[in-house]
Scaffold this motif. Structure first.
Motif, PDB file in Angstrom:
ATOM      1  N   LEU A  73       0.870  -1.168  -0.006  1.00  0.00           N
ATOM      2  CA  LEU A  73      -0.044   0.064  -0.120  1.00  0.00           C
ATOM      3  C   LEU A  73       0.897   1.159  -0.077  1.00  0.00           C
ATOM      4  O   LEU A  73       0.663   2.206  -0.718  1.00  0.00           O
ATOM      5  N   LEU A 107       2.265   1.957  -3.442  1.00  0.00           N
ATOM      6  CA  LEU A 107       1.157   2.659  -4.507  1.00  0.00           C
ATOM      7  C   LEU A 107       1.080   4.031  -4.069  1.00  0.00           C
ATOM      8  O   LEU A 107       0.901   4.774  -5.025  1.00  0.00           O
ATOM      9  N   ALA A 108       0.921   4.431  -2.641  1.00  0.00           N
ATOM     10  CA  ALA A 108       1.072   5.763  -2.401  1.00  0.00           C
ATOM     11  C   ALA A 108       2.212   6.513  -2.878  1.00  0.00           C
ATOM     12  O   ALA A 108       2.000   7.785  -3.346  1.00  0.00           O
ATOM     13  N   GLU A 148       3.873   6.053  -5.614  1.00  0.00           N
ATOM     14  CA  GLU A 148       3.727   6.326  -6.970  1.00  0.00           C
ATOM     15  C   GLU A 148       2.935   7.720  -7.015  1.00  0.00           C
ATOM     16  O   GLU A 148       3.060   8.056  -8.371  1.00  0.00           O
ATOM     17  N   ILE A 149       2.170   7.932  -6.046  1.00  0.00           N
ATOM     18  CA  ILE A 149       1.253   9.162  -6.550  1.00  0.00           C
ATOM     19  C   ILE A 149       1.757  10.382  -5.777  1.00  0.00           C
ATOM     20  O   ILE A 149       1.651  11.295  -6.469  1.00  0.00           O
ATOM     21  N   THR A 150       2.179  10.188  -4.682  1.00  0.00           N
ATOM     22  CA  THR A 150       2.902  11.528  -4.017  1.00  0.00           C
ATOM     23  C   THR A 150       4.045  11.257  -2.820  1.00  0.00           C
ATOM     24  O   THR A 150       4.067  10.175  -2.340  1.00  0.00           O
ATOM     25  N   ASP A 151       4.791  12.281  -2.906  1.00  0.00           N
ATOM     26  CA  ASP A 151       5.981  11.858  -1.843  1.00  0.00           C
ATOM     27  C   ASP A 151       5.376  12.711  -0.595  1.00  0.00           C
ATOM     28  O   ASP A 151       5.982  12.345   0.522  1.00  0.00           O
ATOM     29  N   PRO A 201       1.833  12.369   1.022  1.00  0.00           N
ATOM     30  CA  PRO A 201       0.439  12.005   1.180  1.00  0.00           C
ATOM     31  C   PRO A 201      -0.217  12.454   2.372  1.00  0.00           C
ATOM     32  O   PRO A 201       0.474  12.675   3.332  1.00  0.00           O
ATOM     33  N   ALA A 202      -1.315  13.117   2.227  1.00  0.00           N
ATOM     34  CA  ALA A 202      -2.266  13.620   3.311  1.00  0.00           C
ATOM     35  C   ALA A 202      -2.185  12.624   4.386  1.00  0.00           C
ATOM     36  O   ALA A 202      -2.542  11.445   4.188  1.00  0.00           O
ATOM     37  N   ARG A 233      -4.591  11.969   6.498  1.00  0.00           N
ATOM     38  CA  ARG A 233      -5.833  11.436   6.720  1.00  0.00           C
ATOM     39  C   ARG A 233      -5.885  10.473   5.545  1.00  0.00           C
ATOM     40  O   ARG A 233      -6.678   9.322   6.016  1.00  0.00           O
ATOM     41  N   GLU A 234      -5.346  10.707   4.558  1.00  0.00           N
ATOM     42  CA  GLU A 234      -5.478   9.835   3.359  1.00  0.00           C
ATOM     43  C   GLU A 234      -4.824   8.517   3.580  1.00  0.00           C
ATOM     44  O   GLU A 234      -5.043   7.453   3.046  1.00  0.00           O
ATOM     45  N   MET A 235      -3.737   8.547   4.120  1.00  0.00           N
ATOM     46  CA  MET A 235      -2.797   7.423   4.421  1.00  0.00           C
ATOM     47  C   MET A 235      -3.567   6.837   5.512  1.00  0.00           C
ATOM     48  O   MET A 235      -3.406   5.292   5.387  1.00  0.00           O
ATOM     49  N   MET A 277      -6.772   6.141   5.807  1.00  0.00           N
ATOM     50  CA  MET A 277      -7.712   5.778   4.890  1.00  0.00           C
ATOM     51  C   MET A 277      -7.190   4.498   4.151  1.00  0.00           C
ATOM     52  O   MET A 277      -7.839   3.517   3.960  1.00  0.00           O
ATOM     53  N   LEU A 278      -5.958   4.743   3.650  1.00  0.00           N
ATOM     54  CA  LEU A 278      -5.341   3.577   2.740  1.00  0.00           C
ATOM     55  C   LEU A 278      -4.804   2.353   3.582  1.00  0.00           C
ATOM     56  O   LEU A 278      -5.065   1.181   3.260  1.00  0.00           O
ATOM     57  N   ALA A 322      -5.649   1.396   6.755  1.00  0.00           N
ATOM     58  CA  ALA A 322      -6.719   0.770   7.388  1.00  0.00           C
ATOM     59  C   ALA A 322      -7.509  -0.300   6.562  1.00  0.00           C
ATOM     60  O   ALA A 322      -7.984  -1.476   7.222  1.00  0.00           O
TER      61      ALA A 322
END
Lengths: 410, 410
Positions: free
Chosen positions: B50, B53-54, B56-59, B61-62, B64-66, B68-69, B71
Motif C-alpha cells: 500500500l 502505491l501511495a 507512486e502518487i505523491t511524496d 500523502p495527506a 488522513r488519506e494514509m 484511509m489507505l 486501514a
C-alpha cells in the motif's frame, strides 16, 4: 453552484498513472465551477485478487465477510485518488460508503440503497472540497458493511447524484459513449448524442454492457441526467435522459446482439394451465434466466419454447427432468449456439411497420428467424450464430443508423 | 465466562495457511470455555504494498488519506480470518476499528485510544461468537478513520482487554516468549516464565522488539495481564504482570543489546545553564532520539556527550552546526559503530552492588565501557561493536540467568 457526480470504473483506475488521469479530469470539472463528487470502483484486478485470497480459505465464504473483504477495494481507490488530487493542488476528502451516508437494506452481497444521508456530503462541498466516495458499498442502519452487487458503483454514482440534486452524473468508462451498434462488428456504427432511459435499459439488457441496467433504472426513477463518456478522451459522451428531449423521428436507435443462446422446447405439457408456471418457477428456483418465451398449441398438445444462455443448458434439462412428473410433460429438445439480434428505439411504439421491416430485411438476406420477441421499444430475433454479424450490419444499414445519427449529432 | 484477547501480528498472517493456523489457535482457546476476541494486523507485506502505491502518487500523502489507505490492510485480515474460523465450524464476526468501538483522539497516523465502546462487543460475545477485530485502527468521535502508529495492533489488543476486563491478553508472535537475552547470540539464553511491566518496558526500549513499549505501558496502567507467546508452537509463553507476583530473588532478569550507536560529544559549551537544553531541544525538533546523556565539567569548559543512532549522525551534526552561534559551543566529535549492552531487573533497585558487578565482569574480560547510564531497574554501557556479544554472554553467565530461570520455570 451546480454539483456534478463523476464515476470511474476499475479499468479506469487500474494503475497509479490512470488514477492521476482521473484526477486531472476531476480537476477540469472543478475548474468549470462545479461542486464535484467522484465515485470510484476498486482498482483493476483488486477484486479478483481478494477473491483469490478468500478462495484459498473457503469455498463458501460468509456473505457478510465477503462484503467486509471486498469493501477494502474501493477504500484503497478513494485514498489514492484523493492523494493524487491533493498532489495536483486540489482539496479532496475521501469517504467510505458509511462515511458518505450510503444506507442500504440489511442484505449482503447484493444490497439496495434505501437512503443517502447528505448532511456530511453537503458540509464538505460547502467548504469547496472535492469528495471522493467509494462506490459499490454501503452500510446498514445498524452499522454492518454491505456491497451492492453487480453495477454497484454506477448505482452509487446515480444515488449520490439524485440525493445531491446534481446537474449531471457522468459515468467514465473505456468507451466514448453509447453506439448504434458494436463498432467492432458494424463499422458504420456511430455514437449517439442522446438516448432515452428505456432505450438504454433495453440496450443494456441486450448485452451492450456500458452501463448496468440497475443504475439506468435508478436514474430513470429519480430523473438523473446520466452521461456515458470516456475516462481518457476529452470528447462529449452520450446523454441518457427522458425521451421527451430527443428527436422523435428516430424510430430505431440501435442494434444490439448477444451470442451463446440455447432454444429449449418442452413438448407435450399435460396441463395447459399449471404447466407453464411450473416450468418457469422450476427454472427460476435454480437461478436460470429465461429470455424469450413462446407457447404453441395444437389440437393434440401444448408445447413451450424459451431461450436461455448456453451455459445453463445442462442444468435446465436436469432440473426439469427431475420435476418431470410434477410438471407433467413428454420430452425436451434443444438447439444451442444461437444468437440474438435486437433493434431498440422508443419510436417503435407508434410505428407498427418496424418489426415487419426487420423481418423483411432478414428474409431478403437469407437469414432465418428462429424465435421472435417484441416489446414496445424492442424487437429481438434468434438467428444462427454465423448470421449474427451479417444480420446486425444489414439492420444497421436498413434503418439508416449511421446516416441518421451523423445528422442528429450536428 | 472469562474473556481472553489474542493478537496476531502481520508475520503470523502473511499467507492464507498462516491465517488458518491462527484460526486453529483461536478455536483452541474457545474450546477452553473462553469468550475470545482476536485482534489482527495487516497480512505480511500488505502495508508495504500500500505504501508503494501511495509513493507512486505523491511524496507527501495527506495523513488522513494514509490512514484511509492503511486501514484496509487489517480489514482484509479480519474478513479472511473470520472466514477461516467459520470454515472450521466456529461462529465469528469481523469488526473494523470503528465497528469495534475503538475511539481515538483526532490525530492521524499516530492517534491514541481515548475510549472503547464495549456494548456491541459484549452483545456479540453474549451470543457465543468469536470477535475478530482490526488492530492498529480506530475512529474519531466525528467518524474519521485513524491509525495508531507503531505497535498499534498490540495497543488495540491491550485496550480491548482492559475495556472487556479480560483475564489475559496474549500477543502471538514469531518467538515463544521473552528471553533472558537474544538466543541467537547467547546460547544459554532461556525463556522467562514471567517478567514485570517495567522490566519489559526497559527490555522493549532496549531493542528486544517483541512487544511495543506503548502496549506494555497501556497494560501496566490498566493492570492487563499480558502474555507473549508463539503463534505456532503450543507452549507457554512469558507472562508480563505486576512485579509483586514474581520471584524477588531474581536481581537481573535479562541482558539486552543494540548496535549501530554513535557517541557524540559537544565540546566547549559557552553557557553552562542554557547550553544543555538548547542542544537537546534542537535535536528533538529534528526528531533525533537521544539515549544516554553525560555532562562533564572541568575548570575551563563544559562538555556534553550523548548517544544517538548511527543513522542520525549526519543530521545531528548538521542541525547542531546550523545553530552553533545560538547554542554557543566550540566543536563536535563523534565515535560511531558502538554497541549498547544492558542488564535489566526490578531487583536491582535494592541491590546497589549490581552495577559494580557488571563493570567488574566487563573489566575482567577486557571490555571497555565508553559510556554508562543507570536507572532503577537497568544499567547500560556502550562498548565497541565487536565486544557486544562477548559482553552479553559474560554478563548472562555472571548473573546466572540461564541457571536461575531454569529453576524458576519449574
Amino acid at each position: 453552484m451546480g454539483t456534478i457526480v463523476i464515476k470511474f470504473g476499475g479499468s479506469s483506475l487500474s494503475t497509479t498513472d490512470k488514477i492521476k488521469n482521473a484526477a486531472k479530469r476531476i480537476i477540469a470539472e472543478k475548474e468549470n465551477g462545479k461542486n464535484v463528487v467522484a465515485v470510484v470502483s476498486a482498482m483493476g484486478k483488486t477484486t479478483d485478487q481478494l477473491l483469490t485470497l478468500a478462495g484459498e480459505i473457503t469455498d463458501h465464504p460468509a456473505k457478510r465477510e465477503m462484503d467486509m473483504l471486498l469493501a477494502t477495494g474501493e477504500q484503497v481507490s478513494i485514498s489514492l485518488l484523493s492523494m493524487a488530487l491533493t498532489e495536483m493542488g486540489a482539496e479532496a476528502v475521501s469517504l467510505t460508503g458509511w462515511q458518505a451516508g450510503i444506507i442500504t437494506e440489511k442484505v449482503h452481497n447484493n444490497a439496495r440503497i434505501v437512503d443517502v444521508k447528505t448532511d456530511h456530503l453537503e458540509a464538505i462541498l460547502q467548504e469547496g472540497k472535492i469528495i471522493v466516495a467509494a462506490g459499490f458499498q454501503g452500510v446498514t442502519e445498524d452499522g454492518e458493511i454491505t456491497t451492492l452487487g453487480r453495477g454497484g458503483s454506477d448505482t452509487t454514482a446515480v444515488a449520490l447524484a439524485a440525493a445531491l440534486k446534481a446537474e449531471r452524473c457522468s459515468i467514465c468508462t473505456d468507451v466514448t459513449g453509447v453506439f448504434t451498434s458494436d463498432p467492432r462488428y458494424v463499422t458504420e456504427a456511430r455514437k449517439l448524442a442522446s438516448i432515452g432511459y428505456d432505450e438504454m435499459l433495453e440496450l443494456a439488457n441486450l448485452g451492450a454492457g456500458v452501463l448496468h441496467p440497475r443504475a439506468v433504472e435508478f436514474a430513470k426513477n429519480h430523473s438523473v441526467s446520466l452521461e456515458v463518456r470516456s475516462s481518457i478522451e476529452n470528447e462529449e459522451g452520450t446523454v441518457i435522459e427522458e425521451e421527451a428531449s430527443m428527436e422523435k423521428n428516430l424510430i430505431v436507435r440501435g442494434v444490439a446482439f448477444e451470442d451463446n443462446i440455447t432454444r429449449m422446447t418442452v413438448f407435450g405439457l399435460k396441463d395447459e394451465i399449471s404447466g407453464l408456471p411450473s416450468v418457469f418457477s422450476t427454472l427460476a428456483a435454480n437461478q436460470i434466466d429465461v429470455d424469450i418465451i413462446i407457447q404453441s398449441q395444437t389440437d393434440s398438445e401444448t408445447n413451450l419454447s424459451f431461450s436461455i444462455k448456453d451455459k445453463d443448458r445442462q442444468e435446465a434439462i436436469d432440473v426439469l427432468e427431475k420435476e418431470k412428473v410434477t410438471i407433467g410433460f413428454d420430452h425436451i429438445e434443444c438447439e444451442t449456439g444461437l444468437s440474438k439480434v435486437s433493434i431498440v428505439g422508443s419510436g417503435m411504439v407508434s410505428n407498427p411497420g418496424v418489426a415487419a421491416k426487420m423481418f423483411a430485411v432478414l428474409a431478403e438476406n437469407g437469414i432465418q428467424s428462429k424465435m421472435v420477441s417484441t416489446s414496445e421499444i424492442k424487437v429481438s430475433v434468434l438467428v444462427d450464430a454465423d448470421k449474427m454479424k451479417p444480420a446486425a450490419r444489414h439492420l444497421h444499414d436498413a434503418f439508416e443508423l449511421g446516416v441518421l445519427e451523423e445528422a442528429a449529432s450536428k
